[in-house]
Design a protein around this motif. Structure first.
Motif, PDB file in Angstrom:
ATOM      1  N   UNK A 196     -72.384  25.865 -29.773  1.00 51.01           N
ATOM      2  CA  UNK A 196     -72.977  24.968 -30.758  1.00 51.01           C
ATOM      3  C   UNK A 196     -73.393  25.710 -32.027  1.00 51.01           C
ATOM      4  N   UNK A 197     -73.292  27.016 -32.034  1.00 49.62           N
ATOM      5  CA  UNK A 197     -73.677  27.855 -33.166  1.00 49.62           C
ATOM      6  C   UNK A 197     -72.749  27.578 -34.354  1.00 49.62           C
ATOM      7  N   UNK A 198     -73.260  27.618 -35.569  1.00 40.76           N
ATOM      8  CA  UNK A 198     -72.437  27.386 -36.763  1.00 40.76           C
ATOM      9  C   UNK A 198     -71.715  28.679 -37.147  1.00 40.76           C
ATOM     10  N   UNK A 199     -70.571  28.919 -36.522  1.00 42.90           N
ATOM     11  CA  UNK A 199     -69.823  30.150 -36.753  1.00 42.90           C
ATOM     12  C   UNK A 199     -69.304  30.258 -38.179  1.00 42.90           C
ATOM     13  N   UNK A 200     -69.101  29.146 -38.870  1.00 44.74           N
ATOM     14  CA  UNK A 200     -68.602  29.191 -40.256  1.00 44.74           C
ATOM     15  C   UNK A 200     -69.599  29.843 -41.195  1.00 44.74           C
ATOM     16  N   UNK A 201     -70.879  29.757 -40.878  1.00 43.25           N
ATOM     17  CA  UNK A 201     -71.922  30.309 -41.738  1.00 43.25           C
ATOM     18  C   UNK A 201     -72.348  31.718 -41.319  1.00 43.25           C
ATOM     19  N   UNK A 202     -71.832  32.199 -40.218  1.00 43.86           N
ATOM     20  CA  UNK A 202     -72.262  33.493 -39.683  1.00 43.86           C
ATOM     21  C   UNK A 202     -71.739  34.638 -40.530  1.00 43.86           C
ATOM     22  N   UNK A 203     -72.614  35.538 -40.903  1.00 44.28           N
ATOM     23  CA  UNK A 203     -72.265  36.741 -41.644  1.00 44.28           C
ATOM     24  C   UNK A 203     -72.825  37.940 -40.878  1.00 44.28           C
ATOM     25  N   UNK A 204     -71.985  38.649 -40.142  1.00 44.31           N
ATOM     26  CA  UNK A 204     -72.505  39.788 -39.384  1.00 44.31           C
ATOM     27  C   UNK A 204     -73.060  40.854 -40.316  1.00 44.31           C
ATOM     28  N   UNK A 205     -74.177  41.463 -39.925  1.00 39.87           N
ATOM     29  CA  UNK A 205     -74.805  42.492 -40.746  1.00 39.87           C
ATOM     30  C   UNK A 205     -74.452  43.897 -40.272  1.00 39.87           C
ATOM     31  N   UNK A 206     -73.648  43.996 -39.231  1.00 41.99           N
ATOM     32  CA  UNK A 206     -73.203  45.279 -38.696  1.00 41.99           C
ATOM     33  C   UNK A 206     -71.875  45.036 -37.993  1.00 41.99           C
ATOM     34  N   UNK A 207     -71.106  46.092 -37.753  1.00 40.96           N
ATOM     35  CA  UNK A 207     -69.894  45.900 -36.954  1.00 40.96           C
ATOM     36  C   UNK A 207     -70.271  45.215 -35.636  1.00 40.96           C
ATOM     37  N   UNK A 208     -69.463  44.248 -35.234  1.00 44.03           N
ATOM     38  CA  UNK A 208     -69.820  43.402 -34.091  1.00 44.03           C
ATOM     39  C   UNK A 208     -68.654  43.293 -33.128  1.00 44.03           C
ATOM     40  N   UNK A 209     -68.936  43.524 -31.880  1.00 46.66           N
ATOM     41  CA  UNK A 209     -67.965  43.318 -30.810  1.00 46.66           C
ATOM     42  C   UNK A 209     -68.421  42.100 -30.023  1.00 46.66           C
ATOM     43  N   UNK A 210     -67.685  41.025 -30.114  1.00 43.86           N
ATOM     44  CA  UNK A 210     -68.025  39.782 -29.441  1.00 43.86           C
ATOM     45  C   UNK A 210     -67.005  39.524 -28.346  1.00 43.86           C
ATOM     46  N   UNK A 211     -67.469  39.435 -27.112  1.00 44.38           N
ATOM     47  CA  UNK A 211     -66.588  39.243 -25.961  1.00 44.38           C
ATOM     48  C   UNK A 211     -66.622  37.776 -25.558  1.00 44.38           C
ATOM     49  N   UNK A 212     -65.444  37.173 -25.463  1.00 47.68           N
ATOM     50  CA  UNK A 212     -65.296  35.807 -24.970  1.00 47.68           C
ATOM     51  C   UNK A 212     -64.598  35.928 -23.622  1.00 47.68           C
ATOM     52  N   UNK A 213     -65.314  35.632 -22.561  1.00 48.40           N
ATOM     53  CA  UNK A 213     -64.797  35.798 -21.209  1.00 48.40           C
ATOM     54  C   UNK A 213     -64.902  34.478 -20.484  1.00 48.40           C
ATOM     55  N   UNK A 214     -63.772  33.836 -20.276  1.00 55.18           N
ATOM     56  CA  UNK A 214     -63.707  32.516 -19.650  1.00 55.18           C
ATOM     57  C   UNK A 214     -64.524  31.545 -20.448  1.00 55.18           C
TER      58      UNK A 214
END
Length: 83
Positions: free
Chosen positions: A65-83
């Protein structure tokens, strides 16, 4: 879970490190394989290895439900999507 020792997969962990350290604004890597092959464990070990100065974590269902379109990472980010 880290009940068993994590052995092998050095090449895959190095590939994740290279991906995270890259200068591209967005990079992704799809890891596939049969059940029980260690995909989730590899993702966990990669996330644990990349918490400083990068951020790392697993995407949870609640995050959908998070608004990913507005997300601006402030550091290198590793995001894992698992199932």
């Amino acid at each position: 879970a880290q009940r068993a020792a994590f052995i092998g997969r050095e090449a895959e962990l190095e590939a994740v490190s290279t991906l995270v350290a890259g200068d591209r604004p967005l990079a992704w890597w799809l890891l596939g394989g049969r059940a029980g092959a260690g995909k989730s464990r590899l993702a966990l070990e990669a996330a644990l290895a990349h918490t400083q100065p990068a951020r790392a974590g697993f995407l949870q269902r609640a995050d959908l439900e998070f608004d990913w379109r507005a997300w601006q990472p402030s550091a290198p980010t590793l995001l894992v999507v698992d199932y």
